[in-house]
Motif scaffolding. Sequence first.
Motif, PDB file in Angstrom:
ATOM      1  N   SER B  52       0.837  -1.057   0.162  1.00  0.00           N
ATOM      2  CA  SER B  52       0.094  -0.140   0.023  1.00  0.00           C
ATOM      3  C   SER B  52       0.912   1.299  -0.067  1.00  0.00           C
ATOM      4  O   SER B  52       0.878   2.114  -0.577  1.00  0.00           O
ATOM      5  N   LEU B  53       1.897   1.244   0.778  1.00  0.00           N
ATOM      6  CA  LEU B  53       2.891   2.241   1.082  1.00  0.00           C
ATOM      7  C   LEU B  53       3.409   2.677  -0.690  1.00  0.00           C
ATOM      8  O   LEU B  53       3.639   3.734  -1.064  1.00  0.00           O
ATOM      9  N   ILE B  54       3.822   1.602  -1.281  1.00  0.00           N
ATOM     10  CA  ILE B  54       4.266   1.632  -2.448  1.00  0.00           C
ATOM     11  C   ILE B  54       3.441   2.152  -3.392  1.00  0.00           C
ATOM     12  O   ILE B  54       3.845   2.974  -4.408  1.00  0.00           O
ATOM     13  N   SER B  55       1.945   1.811  -3.324  1.00  0.00           N
ATOM     14  CA  SER B  55       1.006   2.330  -4.264  1.00  0.00           C
ATOM     15  C   SER B  55       0.675   3.688  -4.141  1.00  0.00           C
ATOM     16  O   SER B  55       0.562   4.659  -5.093  1.00  0.00           O
ATOM     17  N   ILE B  56       0.919   4.359  -2.914  1.00  0.00           N
ATOM     18  CA  ILE B  56       0.725   5.660  -2.497  1.00  0.00           C
ATOM     19  C   ILE B  56       2.113   6.439  -3.271  1.00  0.00           C
ATOM     20  O   ILE B  56       1.727   7.663  -3.614  1.00  0.00           O
ATOM     21  N   ALA B  57       3.060   6.010  -2.949  1.00  0.00           N
ATOM     22  CA  ALA B  57       4.274   6.487  -3.554  1.00  0.00           C
ATOM     23  C   ALA B  57       4.016   6.654  -5.037  1.00  0.00           C
ATOM     24  O   ALA B  57       4.458   7.583  -5.773  1.00  0.00           O
ATOM     25  N   HIS B  58       3.367   5.721  -5.580  1.00  0.00           N
ATOM     26  CA  HIS B  58       3.078   5.682  -7.029  1.00  0.00           C
ATOM     27  C   HIS B  58       2.423   6.894  -7.396  1.00  0.00           C
ATOM     28  O   HIS B  58       2.343   7.524  -8.376  1.00  0.00           O
ATOM     29  N   VAL B  59       1.223   6.873  -6.801  1.00  0.00           N
ATOM     30  CA  VAL B  59       0.165   7.998  -7.022  1.00  0.00           C
ATOM     31  C   VAL B  59       0.758   9.504  -6.936  1.00  0.00           C
ATOM     32  O   VAL B  59       0.573  10.270  -7.952  1.00  0.00           O
ATOM     33  N   VAL B  60       1.638   9.553  -5.764  1.00  0.00           N
ATOM     34  CA  VAL B  60       2.369  10.762  -5.597  1.00  0.00           C
ATOM     35  C   VAL B  60       3.134  11.201  -6.689  1.00  0.00           C
ATOM     36  O   VAL B  60       3.456  12.276  -7.178  1.00  0.00           O
ATOM     37  N   ALA B  61       3.744  10.168  -7.394  1.00  0.00           N
ATOM     38  CA  ALA B  61       4.854  10.491  -8.500  1.00  0.00           C
ATOM     39  C   ALA B  61       4.058  10.881  -9.531  1.00  0.00           C
ATOM     40  O   ALA B  61       4.567  11.714 -10.297  1.00  0.00           O
ATOM     41  N   VAL B  62       2.800  10.354  -9.751  1.00  0.00           N
ATOM     42  CA  VAL B  62       2.168  10.577 -11.024  1.00  0.00           C
ATOM     43  C   VAL B  62       1.662  12.193 -10.828  1.00  0.00           C
ATOM     44  O   VAL B  62       1.746  13.040 -11.952  1.00  0.00           O
ATOM     45  N   GLU B  63       1.080  12.573  -9.643  1.00  0.00           N
ATOM     46  CA  GLU B  63       0.618  13.959  -9.532  1.00  0.00           C
ATOM     47  C   GLU B  63       1.639  14.838  -9.554  1.00  0.00           C
ATOM     48  O   GLU B  63       1.558  15.973 -10.123  1.00  0.00           O
ATOM     49  N   PHE B  64       2.740  14.417  -9.015  1.00  0.00           N
ATOM     50  CA  PHE B  64       3.953  15.379  -9.042  1.00  0.00           C
ATOM     51  C   PHE B  64       4.486  15.521 -10.582  1.00  0.00           C
ATOM     52  O   PHE B  64       4.946  16.749 -10.781  1.00  0.00           O
ATOM     53  N   ALA B  65       4.454  14.531 -11.449  1.00  0.00           N
ATOM     54  CA  ALA B  65       4.669  14.788 -12.806  1.00  0.00           C
ATOM     55  C   ALA B  65       4.080  15.994 -13.349  1.00  0.00           C
ATOM     56  O   ALA B  65       4.581  16.925 -14.230  1.00  0.00           O
TER      57      ALA B  65
ATOM     58  N   LEU C  53       9.025  -5.698  -5.350  1.00  0.00           N
ATOM     59  CA  LEU C  53      10.366  -5.335  -5.997  1.00  0.00           C
ATOM     60  C   LEU C  53       9.990  -4.683  -7.298  1.00  0.00           C
ATOM     61  O   LEU C  53      10.369  -3.654  -7.647  1.00  0.00           O
ATOM     62  N   ILE C  54       9.077  -5.281  -8.097  1.00  0.00           N
ATOM     63  CA  ILE C  54       8.909  -4.918  -9.439  1.00  0.00           C
ATOM     64  C   ILE C  54       7.834  -3.492  -9.282  1.00  0.00           C
ATOM     65  O   ILE C  54       8.144  -2.715  -9.991  1.00  0.00           O
ATOM     66  N   SER C  55       7.100  -3.483  -8.166  1.00  0.00           N
ATOM     67  CA  SER C  55       6.496  -2.282  -7.874  1.00  0.00           C
ATOM     68  C   SER C  55       6.995  -0.964  -7.467  1.00  0.00           C
ATOM     69  O   SER C  55       6.972   0.154  -8.069  1.00  0.00           O
ATOM     70  N   ILE C  56       7.982  -1.148  -6.690  1.00  0.00           N
ATOM     71  CA  ILE C  56       9.167  -0.205  -6.517  1.00  0.00           C
ATOM     72  C   ILE C  56       9.856   0.312  -7.704  1.00  0.00           C
ATOM     73  O   ILE C  56       9.908   1.435  -7.799  1.00  0.00           O
ATOM     74  N   ALA C  57      10.227  -0.623  -8.545  1.00  0.00           N
ATOM     75  CA  ALA C  57      10.956  -0.491  -9.843  1.00  0.00           C
ATOM     76  C   ALA C  57       9.933   0.594 -10.735  1.00  0.00           C
ATOM     77  O   ALA C  57      10.486   1.354 -11.306  1.00  0.00           O
ATOM     78  N   HIS C  58       8.715   0.295 -10.399  1.00  0.00           N
ATOM     79  CA  HIS C  58       7.878   1.054 -11.298  1.00  0.00           C
ATOM     80  C   HIS C  58       7.836   2.360 -10.787  1.00  0.00           C
ATOM     81  O   HIS C  58       7.689   3.545 -11.525  1.00  0.00           O
ATOM     82  N   VAL C  59       7.451   2.564  -9.302  1.00  0.00           N
ATOM     83  CA  VAL C  59       7.562   3.887  -8.912  1.00  0.00           C
ATOM     84  C   VAL C  59       8.796   4.785  -9.360  1.00  0.00           C
ATOM     85  O   VAL C  59       8.818   5.836  -9.770  1.00  0.00           O
ATOM     86  N   VAL C  60      10.003   4.087  -9.108  1.00  0.00           N
ATOM     87  CA  VAL C  60      11.047   5.037  -9.432  1.00  0.00           C
ATOM     88  C   VAL C  60      11.299   5.330 -10.862  1.00  0.00           C
ATOM     89  O   VAL C  60      11.636   6.492 -11.272  1.00  0.00           O
ATOM     90  N   ALA C  61      10.772   4.278 -11.898  1.00  0.00           N
ATOM     91  CA  ALA C  61      10.636   4.629 -13.139  1.00  0.00           C
ATOM     92  C   ALA C  61       9.903   6.094 -13.300  1.00  0.00           C
ATOM     93  O   ALA C  61      10.096   6.889 -14.522  1.00  0.00           O
ATOM     94  N   VAL C  62       8.727   6.173 -12.740  1.00  0.00           N
ATOM     95  CA  VAL C  62       7.819   7.176 -12.863  1.00  0.00           C
ATOM     96  C   VAL C  62       8.491   8.546 -12.403  1.00  0.00           C
ATOM     97  O   VAL C  62       8.608   9.648 -13.120  1.00  0.00           O
TER      98      VAL C  62
END
Lengths: 75, 75, 75, 75, 75, 75
Positions: B52-65, C53-62
């Motif tokens: 879940s924490l990784i997913s939150i980081a993903h969303v923030v990355a998209v918003e930040f872009a 680990l794959i999800s983390i790689a995804h976030v870093v890519a974004v």
Amino acid sequence: MALVPDNTLITATPEEGRALALKMARLVIKATQPDDAVREKLRPDYAGDADSLISIAHVVAVEFATIAAANNYWR
Amino acid sequence: MALVPDNTLITATPEEGRALALKMARLVIKATQPDDAVREKLRPDYAGDADSLISIAHVVAVEFATIAAANNYWR
Amino acid sequence: MALVPDNTLITATPEEGRALALKMARLVIKATQPDDAVREKLRPDYAGDADSLISIAHVVAVEFATIAAANNYWR
Amino acid sequence: MALVPDNTLITATPEEGRALALKMARLVIKATQPDDAVREKLRPDYAGDADSLISIAHVVAVEFATIAAANNYWR
Amino acid sequence: MALVPDNTLITATPEEGRALALKMARLVIKATQPDDAVREKLRPDYAGDADSLISIAHVVAVEFATIAAANNYWR
Amino acid sequence: MALVPDNTLITATPEEGRALALKMARLVIKATQPDDAVREKLRPDYAGDADSLISIAHVVAVEFATIAAANNYWR
């Protein structure tokens, strides 16, 4: 059925652009599951689940990226 | 309810842009689940779960872009 | 707490930009789960799980996509 | 089999662009699972599942981003 | 440890750009899980799982988008 | 092994660009799991699963975004 309210991506403000992002995401879900009763029954599934809420936030972020670009970021 | 604080994507610094990305993601979740008590109850579900924490980081990355592009990357 | 180290997206090299992407993703997770002990306890959950680990790689890519654009791809 | 209806990303309106995004996503699924009977049997799996519907909305958002850029956002 | 081989996003061809995308994704995973033995043990988990393979393809697609833009799409 | 057929992102039409997106996604999966027999055995896992099919559509959408930009959207 309309997929893009008012058939435009242009909005006066970021706030309106954000609301449009939310609406456009919902309209795709409505197009895929047109039965109002089924969608209503699904509401507790996502509104009470952290991962579903995060996924919804993700979709809105992607829609908003497009709308923001369309509006030249309301600069 | 406001979805975009101060109704602008423009911030003075990357740090403020990043904070805005976090806030905007949270406001979408609040718009989808407006009940403060329910959201509070969900907190341990995601704050104690790696995925879940990784997913939150993903969303923030998209918003930040989007916010970074709006600010021409604060160059 | 800083969300963007040195408050800039500009780096001298792609390698430094990549390291920044990793740091920025971690800082969002830290902002969401500020308790060091909890985050440390979660480490085996994701460091030993292929999908995490794959999800983390995804976030870093974004994150990196934004940083690379900010630096005009270090061309 | 056609993957892009009319072999163009250009549409007259955002509404048509959105419909194209939906069609293009479906055509990839059809290309991967060409058996109409199997796809039809899968329908209740996703149309009655909140997370699947959110995932579909995500894919459409990504397709639409491309189509919107192709059309210069119908400005 | 290097996160970006040769510290550049510029490649001579799309093929080399694609290989770079794969390497950069793997290097992030290596940075997160530096133990070679653990990573090797995880291999069957993802190499034999359809959803993991699709997730890997997703990450590579995102990395490649950045590399392709950096190289002006090798036009 | 080739990761980019014909070593170019340029195609004559959107249709060909879309086919290229599908091929490029498959070639990454092949690079990660080179054993034809294993990949063939995995086919029913994703071709008969709604969520896997949606994930595949997502990856193709991301690949296509890059290819479409490379071709200036075939305008």
